[in-house]
Motif scaffolding. Structure first.
Motif, short mmCIF file in Angstrom:
data_model
loop_
_atom_site.label_atom_id
_atom_site.label_comp_id
_atom_site.label_asym_id
_atom_site.label_seq_id
_atom_site.Cartn_x
_atom_site.Cartn_y
_atom_site.Cartn_z
N VAL A 61 -120.94 32.56 52.83
CA VAL A 61 -120.48 31.61 51.81
C VAL A 61 -119.70 32.39 50.76
O VAL A 61 -120.17 33.42 50.27
CB VAL A 61 -121.67 30.89 51.15
CG1 VAL A 61 -121.18 29.96 50.04
CG2 VAL A 61 -122.47 30.12 52.18
N GLY A 62 -118.50 31.92 50.42
CA GLY A 62 -117.73 32.66 49.43
C GLY A 62 -116.52 31.88 48.96
O GLY A 62 -116.40 30.67 49.17
N ASN A 63 -115.61 32.60 48.32
CA ASN A 63 -114.40 31.98 47.79
C ASN A 63 -113.27 32.99 47.77
O ASN A 63 -113.47 34.17 48.07
CB ASN A 63 -114.64 31.41 46.39
CG ASN A 63 -115.32 32.42 45.47
OD1 ASN A 63 -115.20 33.63 45.66
ND2 ASN A 63 -116.03 31.93 44.49
N LEU A 64 -112.08 32.52 47.45
CA LEU A 64 -110.94 33.42 47.32
C LEU A 64 -110.78 33.93 45.89
O LEU A 64 -110.09 34.92 45.67
CB LEU A 64 -109.64 32.71 47.74
CG LEU A 64 -109.47 32.38 49.22
CD1 LEU A 64 -108.09 31.79 49.46
CD2 LEU A 64 -109.67 33.61 50.10
N GLY A 98 -116.98 31.09 39.04
CA GLY A 98 -117.91 30.17 39.68
C GLY A 98 -117.24 29.05 40.44
O GLY A 98 -116.43 28.31 39.89
N THR A 99 -117.56 28.93 41.70
CA THR A 99 -117.08 27.81 42.52
C THR A 99 -118.24 27.00 43.09
O THR A 99 -118.02 26.08 43.87
CB THR A 99 -116.20 28.31 43.68
OG1 THR A 99 -116.93 29.29 44.43
CG2 THR A 99 -114.91 28.91 43.17
N GLY A 100 -119.47 27.36 42.72
CA GLY A 100 -120.62 26.62 43.21
C GLY A 100 -121.30 27.25 44.40
O GLY A 100 -121.88 26.55 45.23
N LEU A 127 -115.76 28.44 52.96
CA LEU A 127 -114.94 28.79 51.80
C LEU A 127 -115.02 27.68 50.76
O LEU A 127 -114.80 26.51 51.06
CB LEU A 127 -113.48 28.98 52.23
CG LEU A 127 -112.49 29.29 51.11
CD1 LEU A 127 -112.77 30.66 50.52
CD2 LEU A 127 -111.05 29.22 51.63
N LEU A 128 -115.35 28.05 49.52
CA LEU A 128 -115.46 27.09 48.43
C LEU A 128 -114.27 27.24 47.49
O LEU A 128 -113.81 28.34 47.22
CB LEU A 128 -116.75 27.33 47.63
CG LEU A 128 -118.05 27.44 48.44
CD1 LEU A 128 -119.23 27.61 47.49
CD2 LEU A 128 -118.25 26.23 49.34
N THR A 129 -113.79 26.11 46.97
CA THR A 129 -112.74 26.12 45.97
C THR A 129 -113.00 25.02 44.95
O THR A 129 -113.30 23.88 45.32
CB THR A 129 -111.34 25.97 46.61
OG1 THR A 129 -110.33 26.07 45.60
CG2 THR A 129 -111.19 24.65 47.35
N THR A 170 -115.25 21.88 45.72
CA THR A 170 -116.47 21.67 44.94
C THR A 170 -116.17 21.08 43.56
O THR A 170 -115.03 21.07 43.10
CB THR A 170 -117.23 22.99 44.76
OG1 THR A 170 -116.42 23.89 43.99
CG2 THR A 170 -117.54 23.62 46.11
N LYS A 171 -117.23 20.60 42.91
CA LYS A 171 -117.16 20.09 41.53
C LYS A 171 -116.14 18.98 41.37
O LYS A 171 -115.44 18.89 40.37
CB LYS A 171 -116.87 21.24 40.57
CG LYS A 171 -117.87 22.39 40.66
CD LYS A 171 -117.56 23.49 39.66
CE LYS A 171 -118.52 24.65 39.83
NZ LYS A 171 -118.25 25.76 38.88
#
Length: 337
Positions: free
Chosen positions: A43-46, A50-52, A153-155, A188-189
């Motif tokens: 689980v991660g992001n670019l 904080g992306t959740g 991937l979270l954004t 997210t969010k």
């Protein structure tokens, strides 16, 4: 600060080149990427910030723990220890980091570990007498020394990677093309009322590969706050003077939620993963009531009985499809092992 970041824009092409060379080396097996004989979910992001990720890891824990023995492995950002550490009854935010401590405090049936070297950390988990069947890697999208079986991937809806620039001018850790490594992309969010037209527009902008799926999630705040010895409803705060203390990357959604509830409060903002000093905790102890995040709650345990946190969870627009995507992939990887 913003001016300084724009002054550093000549460095962006250099940073871009370095990250592209690194990814190219992993893509073509010039650098070693280790696979493991069990399902590993990254689980991660670019982007930084904080992306959740923490609510997402907790969502996966709840989804998988009834069918699999689950472990989480984090870097343990902000801890005062190093190397592989397995959470136990003596662990706290200082020894394993705030987010892993939150996982350990809430999910006693889950193995929680930290190691800045994820390959070593996974190897140590597999040596346990009761090893995990699924490992969730927190904040590991760029940790390419491990080859995960599933990448999420979270954004952040309010700061999508599509609209960002590379470090040091922007917040991107690598070029937007890196999103192609993901299996699932979660925006997210999101606002609670996000139309299908808006969702389609975002999906069109992301332009996912045929193998990728895009989902939308939102933050849902609880209707009560939880303290060491008691719980209070959010409405009870209307008659109380309280202080909001945050040490997270983006407290704005929480502030907006409380303001919309008609609450009045003092806000003390600290940097993300802030380790509160004895002096700061002593000063906070004089406040009538302190409301904080669940992550900060573990770092503020020196504050007496006037400390509370507001729980949050995430909800998906297509929960069944998201759950099915995770479970099908994990079951497939598990059978292959």
């Amino acid at each position: 600060m913003k001016l300084l970041r724009w002054l550093l824009i000549p460095i962006v092409p250099i940073y871009d080149l370095i990250t592209r060379i690194r990814n190219f080396a992993y893509d073509h097996n010039w650098f070693k990427s280790t696979s493991f004989p069990l399902p590993v979910i990254a689980v991660g992001n670019l982007s930084v910030g904080g992306t959740g990720k923490t609510p997402m890891v907790e969502y996966l824990i709840r989804l998988l723990r009834d069918d699999f023995k689950v472990a989480t492995l984090s870097r343990g950002y902000g801890r005062k220890t190093s190397g592989f550490v397995l959470a136990n009854n003596q662990s706290d935010a200082i020894t394993i980091g705030d987010e892993p401590f939150q996982f350990y405090s809430k999910y006693k049936d889950v193995t929680v570990a930290v190691d800045e070297q994820r390959v070593r950390g996974i190897s140590q988990l597999l040596k346990l007498s009761n090893p995990p069947e699924v490992i969730i890697l927190d904040d590991a999208f760029q940790h390419r020394k491990v080859k995960a079986g599933l990448y999420i991937l979270l954004t952040d809806f309010n700061n999508m990677y599509l609209d960002d620039l590379l470090l040091p001018t922007g917040n991107l850790r690598e070029a937007k093309k890196g999103a192609n490594r993901s299996d699932l992309i979660v925006v997210t969010k999101c606002p609670h009322e996000l139309s299908d037209i808006d969702k389609k527009h975002i999906v069109d902008r992301i332009n996912p590969l045929p193998s990728q799926k895009v989902f939308f999630s939102k933050i849902v705040y609880a209707d009560k706050i939880i303290g060491t010895n008691e719980e209070l409803s959010i409405d009870q705060l209307k008659s109380k003077k309280f202080t909001l203390v945050t040490g997270i990357a983006n407290p704005e959604p929480l502030i907006e939620f409380l303001v919309n509830k008609g609450l009045e409060f003092e806000h003390l903002a600290f940097k993300d993963h802030h380790n509160y000093t004895a002096e700061e905790i002593a000063n906070l102890s004089g406040k009538d009531l302190i409301l904080t995040t669940e992550k900060d709650f573990g770092r503020l345990k020196g504050v007496p009985q006037n400390l509370y946190f507001l729980p949050i969870r995430i909800e998906f627009d297509k929960k069944e499809l998201f759950n099915e995507s995770i479970l099908n992939k994990v079951n497939l990887l598990y059978r292959r092992c």
